[in-house]
Design an enzyme around this catalytic site. Structure first.
Site, short mmCIF file in Angstrom:
data_model
loop_
_atom_site.label_atom_id
_atom_site.label_comp_id
_atom_site.label_asym_id
_atom_site.label_seq_id
_atom_site.Cartn_x
_atom_site.Cartn_y
_atom_site.Cartn_z
N TYR A 177 -30.22 -43.66 53.04
CA TYR A 177 -29.28 -42.70 52.47
C TYR A 177 -29.63 -42.40 51.03
O TYR A 177 -29.64 -41.24 50.60
CB TYR A 177 -27.85 -43.24 52.58
CG TYR A 177 -26.79 -42.25 52.20
CD1 TYR A 177 -26.23 -42.24 50.93
CD2 TYR A 177 -26.34 -41.31 53.12
CE1 TYR A 177 -25.25 -41.32 50.57
CE2 TYR A 177 -25.36 -40.39 52.78
CZ TYR A 177 -24.81 -40.41 51.51
OH TYR A 177 -23.85 -39.49 51.17
N LYS B 23 -30.74 -38.69 49.55
CA LYS B 23 -29.99 -37.95 48.53
C LYS B 23 -30.82 -37.73 47.26
O LYS B 23 -30.65 -36.74 46.56
CB LYS B 23 -28.67 -38.64 48.26
CG LYS B 23 -27.72 -38.58 49.45
CD LYS B 23 -27.47 -37.15 49.96
CE LYS B 23 -26.45 -37.12 51.08
NZ LYS B 23 -26.12 -35.75 51.55
N ASN C 25 -24.34 -29.02 53.79
CA ASN C 25 -23.34 -30.08 53.68
C ASN C 25 -23.50 -31.19 54.72
O ASN C 25 -23.09 -32.32 54.49
CB ASN C 25 -21.94 -29.47 53.82
CG ASN C 25 -20.84 -30.50 53.63
OD1 ASN C 25 -20.75 -31.13 52.57
ND2 ASN C 25 -20.04 -30.71 54.67
#
Ligand SMILES: NC(=O)c1ccc[n+]([C@@H]2O[C@H](COP(=O)([O-])OP(=O)(O)OC[C@H]3O[C@@H](n4cnc5c(N)ncnc54)[C@H](O)[C@@H]3O)[C@@H](O)[C@H]2O)c1
Ligand SMILES: CC(=O)[C@H](C)O
Length: 190
Positions: free
Chosen positions: A93, A97, A27
């Site tokens: 980012y 991802k 996470n």
């Protein structure tokens, strides 16, 4: 999560305290202050990749032998709508991802025969420190990334995302492997 020994220690301490690891949830993550490709710095790129991608690899690498030994395992990776689309985050980012979703599919397909599952969740926007504490925001990156925000019906809550994670973590999802669950109230469906 940027120090491999700390990741190893976290998992070793879990085994020592509980006898095993049942579910690994990757996470931890940071934002990239919406830095667009022409503005991204090496420092931001490396920090984002180290936390958002390398830590996922290292924790997965550490836990897989434990799962193989007991003939089952479950990994849940926190991806993002930025792992599916190209414009809702900065370059680092978004790349990080997309990498998380690729790693999810890779681990699921290669370790599924060992009864090890690996799935991901891709939230869209949830007000958290990651989104509210951004600094030195790239105004160009923010401007282009938010062009479609009016099509987002509503933001999510941390509780809603945690509740979604219960499904891939539970045996009720035993036949689901390698998928990324959209947690965006339909924003990516538009
Ligand atoms: N908030 C959103 O809109 C959103 C959307 C999609 C995906 N996500 C993802 O959800 C995950 C959780 O983020 P969040 O939104 O809850 O933000 P958050 O800032 O509340 O949580 C991020 C967590 O990562 C931890 N972390 C960061 N760097 C770390 C490091 N080097 N070592 C150990 N822990 C570290 C922080 O301590 C914090 O607990 C992240 O992977 C994020 O990319 C968030
Ligand atoms: C932070 C995040 O993943 C979305 C794009 O807001």
């Amino acid at each position: 999560m940027t120090v491999e020994d700390n990741i190893a220690s976290m998992i070793d301490q879990t085994v020592e305290a509980f006898g095993t690891v049942d579910v690994l949830v990757n996470n931890a993550g940071i934002s990239d202050n919406m830095l667009a490709a022409s503005n991204v710095t090496d420092d931001v790129w490396e920090r984002v990749m180290n936390i958002n991608v390398t830590s996922v690899m290292r924790a997965t690498r550490k836990v897989l032998p434990i799962f193989q030994e007991k003939g089952q395992g479950n990994i849940i990776n926190m991806a993002s709508i930025s792992g599916l689309t190209g414009c809702r985050g900065g370059l680092a980012y978004t790349a990080s991802k997309h990498a998380v979703i690729g790693m999810t599919k890779n681990v699921a397909s290669q370790y599924g025969p060992d009864n090890i599952r690996c799935n991901a969740i891709r939230p869209a926007h949830v007000p958290t420190p990651l989104t509210t504490n951004m600094s030195n925001i790239d105004t160009f990156g923010m401007e282009v990334a938010t062009r479609g925000v009016n099509m987002m019906t509503k933001a999510g809550t941390t509780e809603e995302i945690a509740n979604i994670a219960l499904f891939p973590a539970s045996d009720e999802s035993a036949y689901i492997n390698g998928v990324t669950i959209a947690a965006d109230f339909g924003w990516s469906a538009y």
